[in-house]
Design a protein around this motif. Structure first.
Motif, PDB file in Angstrom:
ATOM      1  N   GLN A 174       0.773  -1.431   0.020  1.00  0.00           N
ATOM      2  CA  GLN A 174      -0.130   0.012   0.059  1.00  0.00           C
ATOM      3  C   GLN A 174       0.913   1.253   0.168  1.00  0.00           C
ATOM      4  N   ALA A 175       1.844   1.229   0.791  1.00  0.00           N
ATOM      5  CA  ALA A 175       2.868   2.396   0.887  1.00  0.00           C
ATOM      6  C   ALA A 175       3.356   2.782  -0.512  1.00  0.00           C
ATOM      7  N   MET A 176       3.834   1.661  -1.320  1.00  0.00           N
ATOM      8  CA  MET A 176       4.464   1.751  -2.589  1.00  0.00           C
ATOM      9  C   MET A 176       3.327   2.237  -3.494  1.00  0.00           C
ATOM     10  N   LEU A 177       2.215   1.798  -3.496  1.00  0.00           N
ATOM     11  CA  LEU A 177       0.973   2.200  -4.447  1.00  0.00           C
ATOM     12  C   LEU A 177       0.553   3.599  -4.124  1.00  0.00           C
ATOM     13  N   GLY A 178       0.740   4.300  -2.791  1.00  0.00           N
ATOM     14  CA  GLY A 178       0.483   5.503  -2.523  1.00  0.00           C
ATOM     15  C   GLY A 178       1.459   6.546  -3.107  1.00  0.00           C
ATOM     16  N   GLY A 179       2.722   5.969  -2.971  1.00  0.00           N
ATOM     17  CA  GLY A 179       3.966   6.668  -3.440  1.00  0.00           C
ATOM     18  C   GLY A 179       3.674   7.164  -4.923  1.00  0.00           C
ATOM     19  N   ILE A 180       3.546   5.690  -5.649  1.00  0.00           N
ATOM     20  CA  ILE A 180       3.319   5.755  -7.137  1.00  0.00           C
ATOM     21  C   ILE A 180       2.269   6.678  -7.355  1.00  0.00           C
ATOM     22  N   ALA A 181       1.143   6.457  -6.838  1.00  0.00           N
ATOM     23  CA  ALA A 181      -0.039   7.471  -7.198  1.00  0.00           C
ATOM     24  C   ALA A 181       0.289   8.969  -6.983  1.00  0.00           C
ATOM     25  N   VAL A 182       1.128   9.374  -6.008  1.00  0.00           N
ATOM     26  CA  VAL A 182       1.346  10.850  -5.686  1.00  0.00           C
ATOM     27  C   VAL A 182       2.283  11.215  -6.886  1.00  0.00           C
ATOM     28  N   THR A 183       3.493  10.408  -7.155  1.00  0.00           N
ATOM     29  CA  THR A 183       4.359  10.901  -8.363  1.00  0.00           C
ATOM     30  C   THR A 183       3.664  10.991  -9.548  1.00  0.00           C
ATOM     31  N   LEU A 184       2.601  10.042  -9.869  1.00  0.00           N
ATOM     32  CA  LEU A 184       1.899  10.415 -11.116  1.00  0.00           C
ATOM     33  C   LEU A 184       1.112  11.374 -11.168  1.00  0.00           C
ATOM     34  N   LEU A 185       0.415  11.496 -10.106  1.00  0.00           N
ATOM     35  CA  LEU A 185      -0.634  12.630 -10.122  1.00  0.00           C
ATOM     36  C   LEU A 185       0.121  13.948 -10.389  1.00  0.00           C
ATOM     37  N   ILE A 186       1.167  14.311  -9.516  1.00  0.00           N
ATOM     38  CA  ILE A 186       1.987  15.499  -9.650  1.00  0.00           C
ATOM     39  C   ILE A 186       2.502  15.744 -10.866  1.00  0.00           C
ATOM     40  N   ARG A 187       3.028  14.482 -11.594  1.00  0.00           N
ATOM     41  CA  ARG A 187       3.540  14.786 -12.945  1.00  0.00           C
ATOM     42  C   ARG A 187       2.464  14.910 -14.203  1.00  0.00           C
ATOM     43  N   LEU A 188       1.249  14.174 -13.978  1.00  0.00           N
ATOM     44  CA  LEU A 188       0.177  14.361 -14.806  1.00  0.00           C
ATOM     45  C   LEU A 188      -0.307  15.924 -14.615  1.00  0.00           C
ATOM     46  N   ALA A 189      -0.512  16.407 -13.466  1.00  0.00           N
ATOM     47  CA  ALA A 189      -0.685  17.612 -13.152  1.00  0.00           C
ATOM     48  C   ALA A 189       0.017  18.901 -13.899  1.00  0.00           C
TER      49      ALA A 189
END
Lengths: 204, 204, 204
Positions: A174-189
């Motif tokens: 879950q920690a990894m998926l959380g980190g991945i989601a944050v990285t992705l959202l910031i880059r997409l934004a």
């Protein structure tokens, strides 16, 4: 097949596509295209493993990664010619997905070799950014990481989220998926709205 | 002295010359010339050894390689000034000879560390192309591997010939020489007749 | 804290500043600045450790280096904006100090892994020049080492002084300080009076 392994192969495929698309702009021959795809897809993880002393590096012991790159590259070369207009729009988005996945993988792998969260975040950033930087250097593009669209920033914040969640006792996946989601959202934004931090600039 | 070792030193000398010739175009000082010669000559094998975990890398344990580079560079600097017109014609030919030798060496060394023929071919390509790519990056030239004259292709076909001959039961030395000959002939033909595969090109 | 360790941390801070100053010219965001500072400060030593097989590399086991980079970078970003005119004058001087310290460190570390003085000098040159070369490649500057102002030359002469003093029986610390002083003086003199060796140049 574990989730970690699936994400790793998925990121590999995505980064290979990103390499193929850039190669296409440079009019390389098919084998050159595969070389650039491979550098993009496994370059960051290779540097990480060499630094950690995790040798032979990951793709030498498990040839699945290389097959994923070869097959993905061939398919991309065959398919992508048709919808030519879509390709350039997709390049930064592909890059963002691969980036987020690899930051997560890199943090995870670094923590299996040593204990420091800070080093783990650095290894995550390296795993994510390394291949793209090598790709851009080979193609004589200005590395994306040097542009202002919060590239390194996204990786660092995502990596810190990952290790922060671990510190809070969240389980590894879950920690990894959380980190991945944050990285992705910031880059997409950042891509969508051309976000950037205030830059540090010195006049000549 | 084994044939493998002789070929290795020969390729080292040839690649050092290639580095010196490029350095000459950039008006570097003599020590800078030797640095560029060394990067060209041992760069690819160094990356290969770091990936395989064959550390300390090959030229640390056996200083003959470095002496070959230093002596070759000095001799080249002294001799090459006279027949200035020959130099630029020779650069791609020197490069092709060193390339072919190093692909063979790289395949051979990789097979002494692991069993996969595919990985061995990749290590051959890396050993052959790595130094030249580093040289071109340092000199801010577009890496030859990105040009269309079947550069990576020659290495891959030569490496596959090498491993294919091994698979057919040919002995180690003959397989290597066969692979080297194939790589060299493809590159020389490509240089002579400006051969290129159809390129993969995407319009912007 | 040993003198060797102090010099290492000092060189790390100096090179981080050099990275920050270059980043400032490229208008990077704050995290990108730190990435470029880190590449400059620990890039050369990282390549050295990977070649020697001294893995995990030095900054993974001791996070002090990374903290020095982060804190130095933040302070530099805060302070340097005011005296804008000083900055560009300082860049080559900072670079020279870090260079000299790292050549000494590199020679010293290489000698703790193997016995050849020649390899030790090469590792010194690599430790000193590696980070700056990586920084310049990332920033698409022509690497300083390729310019004519006796850059590689200073490192080689300094490294040879260091090993020469050891050969003469001078103790380890004094030999290192002697080598560092020689490297630094040559670079400073070269910067001040635009010294250069006769270049090796081939016309096209």
């Amino acid at each position: 097949m574990s989730l970690l392994y699936f994400i790793d192969l998925f990121g590999t495929a995505i980064f290979a596509i990103s390499g193929v698309l850039l190669a296409g702009r440079l009019r390389m021959d098919p084998f050159g295209v595969i070389v650039l795809a491979a550098v993009t897809a496994i370059g960051g993880g290779t540097i990480r493993d060499m630094m950690l002393g995790a040798t032979p590096v990951f793709w030498i012991g498990n040839t699945t990664y290389v097959w994923v790159i070869i097959i993905t590259s061939l398919i991309t070369m065959l398919i992508v010619r048709r919808p030519k207009r879509i390709a350039w729009y997709l390049l930064p988005v592909c890059d963002a997905i691969g980036l987020a996945a690899f930051v997560g993988i890199g943090v995870e792998k670094a923590l299996s070799y040593q204990d420091s969260y800070m080093i783990a975040v650095m290894m995550g950033v390296l795993t994510g950014c390394g291949g793209g930087i090598l790709r851009d250097i080979l193609a004589r593009e200005i590395p994306m990481i040097l542009r202002s669209e919060v590239y390194a920033t996204a990786c660092i914040v995502g990596g810190c989220t990952h290790t922060g969640l671990l510190e809070l006792g969240v389980n590894s996946t879950q920690a990894m998926l959380g980190g991945i989601a944050v990285t992705l959202l910031i880059r997409l934004a950042a891509i969508r709205w051309h976000l950037s931090l205030p830059t540090f600039a010195l006049s000549k």
